[in-house]
Design a protein around this motif. Structure first.
Motif, short mmCIF file in Angstrom:
data_model
loop_
_atom_site.label_atom_id
_atom_site.label_comp_id
_atom_site.label_asym_id
_atom_site.label_seq_id
_atom_site.Cartn_x
_atom_site.Cartn_y
_atom_site.Cartn_z
N LEU A 62 -11.04 6.30 6.66
CA LEU A 62 -10.09 5.19 6.61
C LEU A 62 -10.72 3.90 6.10
N SER A 63 -11.96 3.64 6.46
CA SER A 63 -12.59 2.36 6.15
C SER A 63 -13.45 2.37 4.90
N ILE A 64 -13.90 3.54 4.46
CA ILE A 64 -14.81 3.60 3.31
C ILE A 64 -14.20 4.40 2.16
N LYS A 65 -13.83 5.65 2.44
CA LYS A 65 -13.41 6.54 1.36
C LYS A 65 -12.12 6.08 0.69
N ILE A 66 -11.08 5.85 1.49
CA ILE A 66 -9.78 5.50 0.92
C ILE A 66 -9.85 4.17 0.14
N PRO A 67 -10.45 3.11 0.69
CA PRO A 67 -10.52 1.87 -0.10
C PRO A 67 -11.27 2.03 -1.42
N LEU A 68 -12.31 2.88 -1.44
CA LEU A 68 -13.11 3.03 -2.65
C LEU A 68 -12.44 3.91 -3.71
N VAL A 69 -11.47 4.73 -3.32
CA VAL A 69 -10.79 5.58 -4.31
C VAL A 69 -9.41 5.04 -4.69
N ILE A 70 -9.11 3.82 -4.26
CA ILE A 70 -7.81 3.24 -4.63
C ILE A 70 -7.62 3.17 -6.15
N PRO A 71 -8.65 2.80 -6.95
CA PRO A 71 -8.44 2.83 -8.42
C PRO A 71 -8.01 4.20 -8.93
N ALA A 122 -1.04 7.45 -9.84
CA ALA A 122 0.33 6.96 -9.64
C ALA A 122 0.97 6.59 -10.97
N ILE A 123 0.21 5.95 -11.85
CA ILE A 123 0.74 5.58 -13.17
C ILE A 123 1.07 6.84 -13.97
N PHE A 124 0.16 7.82 -13.94
CA PHE A 124 0.45 9.09 -14.62
C PHE A 124 1.72 9.73 -14.06
N SER A 125 1.91 9.64 -12.75
CA SER A 125 3.07 10.25 -12.11
C SER A 125 4.36 9.53 -12.48
N ILE A 126 4.30 8.20 -12.59
CA ILE A 126 5.48 7.43 -13.01
C ILE A 126 5.90 7.83 -14.42
N ILE A 127 4.92 7.93 -15.30
CA ILE A 127 5.22 8.33 -16.68
C ILE A 127 5.79 9.75 -16.70
N GLY A 128 5.17 10.66 -15.93
CA GLY A 128 5.64 12.03 -15.88
C GLY A 128 7.04 12.16 -15.30
N THR A 129 7.36 11.30 -14.33
CA THR A 129 8.69 11.35 -13.72
C THR A 129 9.78 11.01 -14.73
N LEU A 130 9.56 9.98 -15.54
CA LEU A 130 10.54 9.60 -16.55
C LEU A 130 10.61 10.60 -17.70
N GLN A 131 9.59 11.47 -17.82
CA GLN A 131 9.59 12.49 -18.85
C GLN A 131 10.07 13.84 -18.34
N PHE A 165 3.87 -1.74 -12.01
CA PHE A 165 3.12 -1.12 -10.92
C PHE A 165 1.64 -1.46 -11.00
N LEU A 166 1.07 -1.43 -12.21
CA LEU A 166 -0.33 -1.77 -12.37
C LEU A 166 -0.59 -3.21 -12.01
N LYS A 167 0.32 -4.11 -12.39
CA LYS A 167 0.17 -5.52 -12.06
C LYS A 167 0.29 -5.75 -10.56
N PHE A 168 1.20 -5.00 -9.92
CA PHE A 168 1.43 -5.16 -8.48
C PHE A 168 0.24 -4.66 -7.67
N THR A 169 -0.39 -3.58 -8.13
CA THR A 169 -1.49 -2.97 -7.38
C THR A 169 -2.85 -3.53 -7.78
N ALA A 170 -2.92 -4.37 -8.81
CA ALA A 170 -4.21 -4.92 -9.24
C ALA A 170 -4.75 -5.86 -8.16
N PRO A 171 -6.06 -5.78 -7.87
CA PRO A 171 -6.65 -6.68 -6.88
C PRO A 171 -6.59 -8.13 -7.35
N LYS A 172 -6.24 -9.00 -6.45
CA LYS A 172 -6.09 -10.42 -6.77
C LYS A 172 -7.39 -11.15 -6.47
#
Length: 308
Positions: A217-226, A232-241, A296-303
């Protein structure tokens, strides 16, 4: 610095620049095949579709010869007035809002299990999770269509009580097929990101008394968010296709019509044939995909501090 020192330094500068020219030639040589294929099979079709979308067909009289003329935004006006097309976009949007989080959640869970030192038989489970992705989408849709069909399914006790091919459930029946196929693919991407995390971080966490759940929860998940964002972006594109599953399910269910998804609507329109309207639909669909993916990319980008 004196003039003699500058003169002595110039040959050294020239020597360091010569290899760069060689590297540039090598880069061009290796990139050229990709660039050629990219232009031929990506940019050229998009340009042609854009060109076709600004044309329309005119006839002189009822049985006159068809003639293509410049129509301006006529086709785009027809697209925005096409209710079934926008209903199909809303349908796949609902599909993606539910299916994509479920699929990526399962992919993350399986990746974390494979990366856990407590799990045995990792090679077997990694292959077992990935095998559905090796099944072509059409074959997977046919297989699941038979399992859903009340008259053909071996699970008649379930399918006789629950009609998975009804108008209310057929969309989620397709979502199950897509999830079954692509969970393993997304799992491998996330799992590869987990393998790239330095083991020293885990060792430091264990020394601090962290257990496997806390590390996840504290190490693995935060580091694999990219990696999760990328899937998620691939899945959004695939959903519309989405095309193969609804096209196959049309043979099993009357609830799936010719405009059930945007790509199916484009295919049906081009088969009428109305190539120019189908091209305009394709352009609008591509722009919609770009906007949703970018948002989605803009919303999930780290600020950072500059963005706050």
């Amino acid at each position: 610095m004196s003039r003699t020192k500058l003169l002595n330094a110039e040959p050294a500068v020239l020597e360091t620049r010569k290899p760069k020219n060689k590297f540039n030639k090598a880069i061009v040589l290796f990139v050229a095949p990709f660039g050629l294929l990219f232009v031929l099979f990506y940019l050229a079709p998009i340009t042609y579709a854009l060109y076709q979308s600004f044309l329309k067909v005119e006839r002189q009289g009822t049985f006159g010869k068809a003639k293509e003329v410049f129509g301006g935004f006529t086709q785009y006006i027809a697209v925005f007035q096409n209710g079934p097309f926008w209903e199909s976009i809303g349908r796949v949007f609902l599909f993606g809002v539910v299916q994509v989080p479920v699929m990526l959640g399962l992919a993350l869970l399986f990746a974390l299990l494979l990366d856990s030192p407590l799990v045995r038989g990792k090679k077997f489970f990694r292959l077992a999770f990935f095998v559905p992705y090796a099944v072509p989408g059409v074959i997977a849709a046919i297989m699941w269509g038979f399992l859903y069909s009340p008259n053909l399914s071996p699970f008649t006790q379930v399918t006789s009580n629950i009609n998975f091919l009804s108008a209310d459930l057929v969309l989620w029946a397709m979502a199950n097929v897509v999830t079954w196929v692509f969970v393993g693919y997304n799992m491998l991407i996330i799992y590869s990101a987990l393998l790239s995390i330095p083991t020293e971080i885990y060792e430091a966490a264990r020394l601090d008394g962290a257990g496997q759940l806390r590390i996840a929860l504290s190490i693995k998940i935060p580091l694999v968010i990219p990696a999760i964002v990328m899937t998620a972006i691939f899945s959004i594109i695939g959903t519309l296709q989405l095309l193969a599953e609804p096209q196959v399910f049309r043979t099993f269910s009357s609830a799936v019509n010719s405009t059930f998804t945007p790509n199916l609507a484009v295919l049906t329109t081009s088969s009428i044939p109305n190539i120019h309207l189908a091209a305009a639909m394709s352009v609008v669909l591509a722009l919609t995909t770009f906007v949703l993916s970018f948002a989605f990319l803009k919303f999930t980008a780290p600020k950072g501090k500059d963005n706050e």
